[in-house]
Design an enzyme around this catalytic site. Structure first.
Site, mmCIF file in Angstrom:
data_model
loop_
_atom_site.group_PDB
_atom_site.id
_atom_site.type_symbol
_atom_site.label_atom_id
_atom_site.label_comp_id
_atom_site.label_asym_id
_atom_site.label_seq_id
_atom_site.Cartn_x
_atom_site.Cartn_y
_atom_site.Cartn_z
ATOM 1 N N ASN A 184 15.903 -33.990 -55.435
ATOM 2 C CA ASN A 184 14.803 -33.681 -54.494
ATOM 3 C C ASN A 184 13.577 -34.358 -55.115
ATOM 4 O O ASN A 184 13.155 -33.991 -56.204
ATOM 5 C CB ASN A 184 14.644 -32.157 -54.497
ATOM 6 C CG ASN A 184 13.975 -31.565 -53.272
ATOM 7 O OD1 ASN A 184 13.684 -30.378 -53.287
ATOM 8 N ND2 ASN A 184 13.746 -32.321 -52.235
ATOM 9 N N ASN A 233 5.009 -31.402 -47.474
ATOM 10 C CA ASN A 233 6.278 -32.038 -47.115
ATOM 11 C C ASN A 233 6.054 -33.511 -46.790
ATOM 12 O O ASN A 233 4.924 -33.949 -46.567
ATOM 13 C CB ASN A 233 6.859 -31.351 -45.879
ATOM 14 C CG ASN A 233 7.483 -30.009 -46.198
ATOM 15 O OD1 ASN A 233 8.298 -29.906 -47.120
ATOM 16 N ND2 ASN A 233 7.105 -28.984 -45.446
ATOM 17 N N CYS A 293 7.653 -24.746 -53.111
ATOM 18 C CA CYS A 293 8.790 -25.665 -53.193
ATOM 19 C C CYS A 293 9.430 -25.434 -54.560
ATOM 20 O O CYS A 293 8.768 -25.595 -55.593
ATOM 21 C CB CYS A 293 8.294 -27.101 -53.057
ATOM 22 S SG CYS A 293 9.574 -28.316 -53.388
ATOM 23 N N GLY A 294 10.690 -25.027 -54.561
ATOM 24 C CA GLY A 294 11.366 -24.658 -55.813
ATOM 25 C C GLY A 294 11.576 -25.831 -56.756
ATOM 26 O O GLY A 294 11.211 -25.770 -57.946
ATOM 27 N N ASN A 295 12.147 -26.924 -56.245
ATOM 28 C CA ASN A 295 12.353 -28.085 -57.124
ATOM 29 C C ASN A 295 11.018 -28.733 -57.452
ATOM 30 O O ASN A 295 10.829 -29.247 -58.565
ATOM 31 C CB ASN A 295 13.288 -29.103 -56.461
ATOM 32 C CG ASN A 295 14.719 -28.633 -56.471
ATOM 33 O OD1 ASN A 295 15.152 -27.963 -57.407
ATOM 34 N ND2 ASN A 295 15.465 -28.964 -55.425
ATOM 35 N N ASN A 320 14.007 -23.519 -42.909
ATOM 36 C CA ASN A 320 14.925 -24.449 -43.576
ATOM 37 C C ASN A 320 16.335 -23.903 -43.345
ATOM 38 O O ASN A 320 16.516 -22.679 -43.217
ATOM 39 C CB ASN A 320 14.610 -24.501 -45.068
ATOM 40 C CG ASN A 320 13.208 -25.017 -45.340
ATOM 41 O OD1 ASN A 320 12.956 -26.207 -45.235
ATOM 42 N ND2 ASN A 320 12.277 -24.127 -45.663
ATOM 43 N N ARG A 362 12.958 -28.300 -43.423
ATOM 44 C CA ARG A 362 11.777 -28.337 -42.551
ATOM 45 C C ARG A 362 10.742 -29.264 -43.194
ATOM 46 O O ARG A 362 10.575 -29.258 -44.406
ATOM 47 C CB ARG A 362 11.245 -26.891 -42.493
ATOM 48 C CG ARG A 362 10.000 -26.674 -41.733
ATOM 49 C CD ARG A 362 9.526 -25.230 -41.800
ATOM 50 N NE ARG A 362 8.845 -24.912 -43.047
ATOM 51 C CZ ARG A 362 8.046 -23.856 -43.228
ATOM 52 N NH1 ARG A 362 7.862 -22.997 -42.250
ATOM 53 N NH2 ARG A 362 7.475 -23.630 -44.398
ATOM 54 N N CYS A 393 17.546 -28.613 -52.528
ATOM 55 C CA CYS A 393 16.359 -27.830 -52.149
ATOM 56 C C CYS A 393 16.381 -26.560 -52.995
ATOM 57 O O CYS A 393 17.281 -25.724 -52.854
ATOM 58 C CB CYS A 393 16.410 -27.498 -50.657
ATOM 59 S SG CYS A 393 15.101 -26.362 -50.159
ATOM 60 N N GLY A 394 15.412 -26.427 -53.883
ATOM 61 C CA GLY A 394 15.426 -25.328 -54.870
ATOM 62 C C GLY A 394 15.316 -23.945 -54.248
ATOM 63 O O GLY A 394 16.073 -23.028 -54.610
HETATM 64 N N1 LIG Z 1 10.583 -28.087 -46.838
HETATM 65 C C1 LIG Z 1 10.219 -26.793 -47.289
HETATM 66 C C2 LIG Z 1 9.398 -26.767 -48.542
HETATM 67 C C3 LIG Z 1 10.053 -27.503 -49.687
HETATM 68 C C4 LIG Z 1 11.305 -26.837 -50.235
HETATM 69 C C5 LIG Z 1 11.814 -27.565 -51.440
HETATM 70 N N2 LIG Z 1 12.327 -28.836 -51.326
HETATM 71 C C6 LIG Z 1 12.415 -26.713 -52.522
HETATM 72 O O1 LIG Z 1 12.953 -27.290 -53.486
HETATM 73 O O2 LIG Z 1 12.294 -25.486 -52.475
HETATM 74 C C7 LIG Z 1 9.443 -26.030 -46.202
HETATM 75 O O3 LIG Z 1 8.591 -26.600 -45.504
HETATM 76 O O4 LIG Z 1 9.682 -24.836 -46.073
#
Ligand SMILES: N[C@@H](CCC[C@H](N)C(=O)O)C(=O)O
Length: 273
Positions: free
Chosen positions: A13, A64, A73-75, A183, A202, A211-212
């Protein structure tokens, strides 16, 4: 103006990181989406900005790839922890950093290639939501691990990406999850304490390599629905593995932690007009 950036990824990611503690960089959603564009910009799933106010902890601001802002965002937070750790010139390979996000305070522990973080307290849990899409019935489970997620159990190992994105997009935009959308994680069990997950994100509006917060959502739901014990290993689309730890509190969770690789890829400068 020429802006210095760092490109990082957490289990595939990928993110652009900018230090805006001096408040000199002006960003709007069209600039962010161009920076994240894989043909016209640096290319990334998201952009992370370090901000800070006098005497306060550094703050992670997350966007995003389409320029929309998300609360967590976890990662990204795992990459941000390493970025901050290196920025603060801490000695050695191991250490701890703390920072704020829109979803709350995060602590990160750096140890070699791995970064483990606390996640925002999971909330808005609803299990067994029936959904009908184009005549097919799905059972979804909803949880917010900093941002909204749904998890559905289905072995999607060999599902073509275009088909996963077609179903993912229909669920992401389904009226049941508006106005914020969601998501979408497709999870399946592959061992006693191991699952595989593919995520439609999302704001990227497509499948990402990991996606973390989605991995965490999938592990927590796997505990509740499949009775899997902590810690749960999660293998993602990049082929890398993340680990989720959690502490239960009644029917939901008090704490969750996410651990996995977070790496710097390259640094550079880009003109932002
Ligand atoms: N796209 C997500 C936010 C990002 C999540 C991410 N890639 C992760 O690692 O948690 C959103 O808009 O909810």
């Amino acid at each position: 103006m020429d802006v210095f950036f760092t490109k990082m990824h957490g289990a595939g990611n990928d993110f652009i990181l900018l230090d805006n503690r001096q408040k000199l960089i002006q960003l709007d959603s069209s600039r962010i989406s161009t920076l994240c564009d894989r043909h016209k910009g640096i290319g990334a799933d998201g952009l992370l900005v370090v901000e800070s106010d006098e005497g306060k902890e550094p703050r992670m601001v997350y966007f995003n790839a389409d320029g929309s802002r998300a609360s967590f965002c976890g990662n990204g937070a795992r990459c941000f922890a390493r970025f901050l750790f290196e920025m603060e010139n801490k000695d050695g390979e191991e250490g701890e950093v703390c920072f704020m996000t829109e979803a709350g305070k995060i602590t990160g522990w750096i140890s070699g290639d791995a970064v483990k973080i606390t996640l925002p307290t999971p909330k808005n849990l609803t299990l067994h939501i029936p959904l009908e899409i184009e005549g097919k019935s799905y059972e979804l489970h909803k949880i917010d691990t900093g941002v909204p997620h749904v998890v559905l159990f289905e072995d999607c190992e060999s599902l073509p990406r275009s088909m996963l994105e077609e179903i993912g997009s229909r669920i992401r935009w389904h009226k049941a999850f508006q106005p914020e959308g969601t998501n979408v994680n497709f999870a399946w069990r592959v061992g006693e304490r191991k699952i595989k997950v593919r995520t439609y994100e999302r704001g990227v509006e497509g499948e990402t390599l990991a996606c973390g917060s989605g991995v965490t959502a999938s592990a927590l739901i796997s505990h509740l629905v499949l009775d899997m014990d902590c810690p749960i290993e999660v293998s993602v689309r990049s082929g890398e593995t993340l680990k989720v730890y959690f502490v239960k509190s009644g029917p939901t969770f008090r704490e969750a932690f996410l651990e996995g690789p977070a790496k710097k890829v390259f640094v550079g400068t880009i003109e932002i007009t």
